[in-house]
Design an enzyme around this catalytic site. Structure first.
Site, PDB file in Angstrom:
ATOM      1  N   ASP A 191       0.870  -1.185   0.000  1.00  9.02           N
ATOM      2  CA  ASP A 191       0.000   0.000   0.000  1.00  9.02           C
ATOM      3  C   ASP A 191       0.906   1.233   0.000  1.00  9.02           C
ATOM      4  OD1 ASP A 191      -2.190   1.866   0.577  1.00  9.02           O
ATOM      5  OD2 ASP A 191      -3.345   0.091   1.090  1.00  9.02           O
ATOM      6  N   HIS A 214       1.991   2.021  -3.238  1.00 10.93           N
ATOM      7  CA  HIS A 214       1.018   2.930  -3.841  1.00 10.93           C
ATOM      8  C   HIS A 214       1.516   4.368  -3.841  1.00 10.93           C
ATOM      9  CE1 HIS A 214      -2.570  -0.062  -3.178  1.00 10.93           C
ATOM     10  NE2 HIS A 214      -1.548  -0.592  -3.827  1.00 10.93           N
TER      11      HIS A 214
END
Ligand code: NAG
Ligand code: NAG
Ligand code: NAG
Length: 368
Positions: A191, A214
């Site tokens: 993430d 991310h």
């Protein structure tokens, strides 16, 4: 001169009890205390190290410490938690291995509002004047490192690793904290590499390599009432490689009010990054919101300069600000981002923002 007491946790099997006994002794000592976890590999149950302590505390961790793989072994959302400590150091090359692969399939927190919070590898709650150096967080069940209510805390030469498909494994998440420094660190996870929640102030990120992951994110903000402003975020000399996003500011539509201001992103290298520069005020994953109703989070004083490299998506700069509160005082310096994929040419897209241009942009800023 500081003098130290050193508490070894036993060479054979420094389990939870031994560690807590060592910590208590160090914490109650009038002179600074050091807890030593020597090399080796062992399993540690959920562990809380809570001050206040009578003097500064050091944890010298050389071991690889493993979390129980079964989530039912945890009562809270933290595996190793340092709490209410003023004067803190965690160092020594040790590895905190969350054994997350057994839990990731249970994680649906990104899809639903009501879900069980899985434990994070390392939690720092209300820790001040601290340093975390030469430490690895690996395969956390949820966020790898969480910083809450901290003041003057530095992460230097920290490594964070997990596979790119591990859900919700944010690298370092910061909230309600100030004076946080992340330097010379390597973060590859499933993430956001670094994410800022509400109340983050004066956060400095320098010399960080991010990827997979991310990207480096502010927010999401606006989902909850009474969120404190996020102000002062300085990201310099960083490299992102193969990440889903680059530098990103995200707020929910139909949101509560909020403030994001004073952000500088400078000298950033992007290598095959999706959405390299993105402000998204309609952040709405899994359709858990009302689209079309503007965000009430006000974004201002943003500088983006010296951003170079390649994008994996054709929209290389995407600034979608709120129609209710257009982004204010956005300054774009030198930005050079190429896209070589099949979906056309690189473009820069803006809405509800009129940036001040101080350098050359390729592609030109705000083409649509
Ligand atoms: C911040 O914390 C460090 C310990 O890591 C300490 O050496 C330094 O003096 C602190 N800075 C301030 C302004 O208190
Ligand atoms: C970033 O790198 C440049 C050039 O290498 C250097 O001059 C500058 O001091 C660095 N900035 C920070 C905040 O470390
Ligand atoms: C934005 O910057 C200006 C000028 O530097 C400053 O006066 C203003 O307070 C800043 N706005 C916010 C919301 O921080």
């Amino acid at each position: 001169m500081l003098s130290w007491i050193t508490v070894m946790t036993g060479l054979a099997f420094p389990g939870l009890q031994a560690l807590q006994v060592a910590f208590k002794a160090a914490c109650n000592s009038e002179v600074p205390g050091r807890v030593v976890v020597p090399p080796g590999t062992f399993t540690l149950n959920e562990a809380l190290f809570q001050g206040p302590c009578k003097s500064p505390i050091e944890f010298l961790v050389q071991a690889t410490i493993r979390a129980p793989s079964d989530t039912s072994a945890f009562k809270t959302d933290g595996w190793v938690v340092f709490s209410y400590i003023n004067g803190f150091k965690l160092y020594g090359g040790g590895v905190f291995d969350g054994q997350g692969m057994y839990a990731w399939t249970l994680n649906d927190c990104h899809k639903t509002f009501s879900c069980r919070q899985l434990p994070m590898n390392l939690r720092f709650n209300f820790v001040s004047n601290g340093l975390v150096k030469d430490i690895t967080s690996k395969d956390s069940k949820s966020f790898q490192v969480n910083v809450l209510g901290c003041n003057n805390l530095t992460f230097d030469h920290v490594t964070v690793t997990a596979p790119d498909n591990s859900p919700n494994t944010d690298g370092i998440h910061i909230g309600r904290s100030s004076g946080i420094y992340i330097t010379n660190s390597n973060i590859g996870t499933g993430d956001d590499c670094i994410s800022l929640g509400d109340g983050s102030k004066d956060v400095h990120v320098t010399g960080v390599k991010c990827g997979p992951g991310h990207g480096i994110s502010v927010g999401s903000l606006g989902k909850y009432q009474n969120e404190d402003p996020v102000t002062g975020f300085y990201v310099k000399n960083c490299t992102l490689t193969g990440t889903m996003n680059g530098i990103r500011i995200k707020t929910w539509p139909a949101s509560y009010p909020g403030v994001i201001s004073d952000m500088q992103f400078e000298n950033i290298r992007m290598d095959n990054v999706g959405n390299p520069v993105i402000i998204d005020q309609e952040y709405c994953p899994w359709n858990l919101c009302k689209r079309g109703v503007p965000s009430l989070v006000r974004i201002s004083n943003i500088t983006i300069d010296n951003v170079h490299g390649t994008s994996s998506t054709p929209v290389v700069v995407n600034m979608g600000c709120s129609p209710a509160f257009p982004c204010k005082n956005v300054r774009l310096g030198k930005i050079y981002l190429g896209y070589n994929g099949p979906q056309g040419r690189a473009v820069s897209v803006c809405s509800n923002v009129s940036p001040t241009i101080t350098g050359t942009q390729v592609p030109p800023a705000c083409t649509t």
